[in-house]
Structure formats: structure tokens, C-alpha cells
Design a protein around this motif. Structure first.
Motif, PDB file in Angstrom:
ATOM      1  N   CYS A 179     -75.173   0.281  70.045  1.00 51.35           N
ATOM      2  CA  CYS A 179     -74.886  -0.061  70.829  1.00 51.35           C
ATOM      3  C   CYS A 179     -74.927  -0.970  72.021  1.00 51.35           C
ATOM      4  CB  CYS A 179     -74.784   1.414  71.930  1.00 51.35           C
ATOM      5  SG  CYS A 179     -73.851   1.532  73.109  1.00 51.35           S
TER       6      CYS A 179
ATOM      7  N   ALA B 113     -68.543   4.246  69.433  1.00 49.80           N
ATOM      8  CA  ALA B 113     -67.424   3.662  70.070  1.00 49.80           C
ATOM      9  C   ALA B 113     -66.923   2.603  69.423  1.00 49.80           C
ATOM     10  CB  ALA B 113     -67.806   3.519  71.215  1.00 49.80           C
TER      11      ALA B 113
ATOM     12  N   GLY C 221     -74.018  -1.453  74.864  1.00 53.02           N
ATOM     13  CA  GLY C 221     -73.485  -0.668  76.643  1.00 53.02           C
ATOM     14  C   GLY C 221     -71.721  -1.738  76.930  1.00 53.02           C
TER      15      GLY C 221
END
Ligand code: FES
Length: 152
Positions: free
Chosen positions: A118, A81, A120
Motif C-alpha cells: 500500500c 486494493a 496510500g
């Protein structure tokens, strides 16, 4: 040595666990701030593993440090992402500003730069973590602030 003795203590405490290698490596890093290379053969011997196996696991996980960290630890998320939001360009800028690459520490011991996969915080990507505090939506301005903060 003292390191050997403390390592042995950690091993004795954790070797009964199922899959004890990762917990032992984590505990050693917790204890020393990194995983001293001399602990690897000690672990291998205690767990009846080859040195190559232990070394392979140690190098596979990005969390384990080979050397002591700097006064600050800056982690830049490089997972998907964040990548789609430009984390690679950000990493390139930070590396250039600090003059180091991932898994390196500046010569003055100010900061260690590490990739992380990541935090979160994908909704606020690209993200970073400075000394345990997460930072979202990292942009050029944020980079300047971070670089200034770790140099102070
Ligand atoms: Fe970077 Fe999730 S991918 S915070």
C-alpha cells in the motif's frame, strides 16, 4: 572494519530506545543503502538477542535489503486494493520485461524491483513508485515507459 565501526556507532546511538531493533535496522539501511549481513551478529550481541531472532526480524520486514539497490528502485504495490485491479499481472509483466524477480537487481545495476504493501494511492490502483515518485493507474503503456526509463 569500517562497516563494523559505523554499525557500532548507530547501535550506541539508538540502543537506549524502547524496541531498538527496528530503528537500528532502518538506520543501518539508511547509512549503507542495505543491511550488510555482517551487521546482524553485531546487533544481536549489542541487544542481547540471538542471531536467529535478529535475522527473523530482518527477513520479516520487506523493507530491508540484503544487497545494495540498483540506480533505480521500482516498487510495485501488491496490497489488496491494487491486487483487485490486476497488480499481480502487472508484476508478472514487469518481472518478465526486466528479467528479475522481487528483491532482485538487474545484472547491469540499473534497477531493483521490490513489492510494497500500500502506497496510500488505492483510489488510483494499481500503483507503483519509481525512485520515490508515486505512479497511479499503472497499465501496459505505463509499464513500457517505466521499463524504458530505468534502462536509459
Ligand atoms: Fe496499493 Fe493501497 S493497495 S496503493
Amino acid at each position: 572494519t569500517e562497516i563494523a565501526a559505523r554499525t557500532q556507532g548507530i547501535i550506541d546511538e539508538l540502543k537506549h530506545l524502547e524496541g531498538p531493533l527496528l530503528p537500528i535496522l532502518h538506520e543501518i539501511q539508511q547509512e549503507f543503502g542495505h543491511v550488510p549481513q555482517e551487521t546482524l551478529p553485531v546487533i544481536a550481541h549489542a541487544l542481547n538477542m540471538s542471531r536467529a531472532e535478529v535475522y527473523g526480524v530482518f527477513t520479516f520486514y520487506h523493507d530491508f535489503r540484503r544487497a545494495p539497490a540498483g540506480r533505480h528502485v521500482l516498487k510495485l504495490c501488491q496490497a489488496e486494493a491494487c491486487q483487485s485491479m490486476g497488480s499481480e499481472a502487472i508484476a508478472a509483466k514487469v518481472k518478465q520485461a526486466l528479467g528479475i524477480g522481487f528483491h532482485e537487481t538487474t545484472a547491469d545495476g540499473a534497477v531493483t524491483l521490490e513489492p510494497v504493501y500500500c502506497l496510500g494511492l488505492c483510489a488510483c490502483s494499481p500503483s507503483a513508485m519509481l525512485d520515490g515518485a508515486v505512479i497511479g493507474r499503472v497499465d501496459d503503456e505505463t509499464i513500457d515507459e517505466i521499463v524504458e526509463a530505468v534502462r536509459a
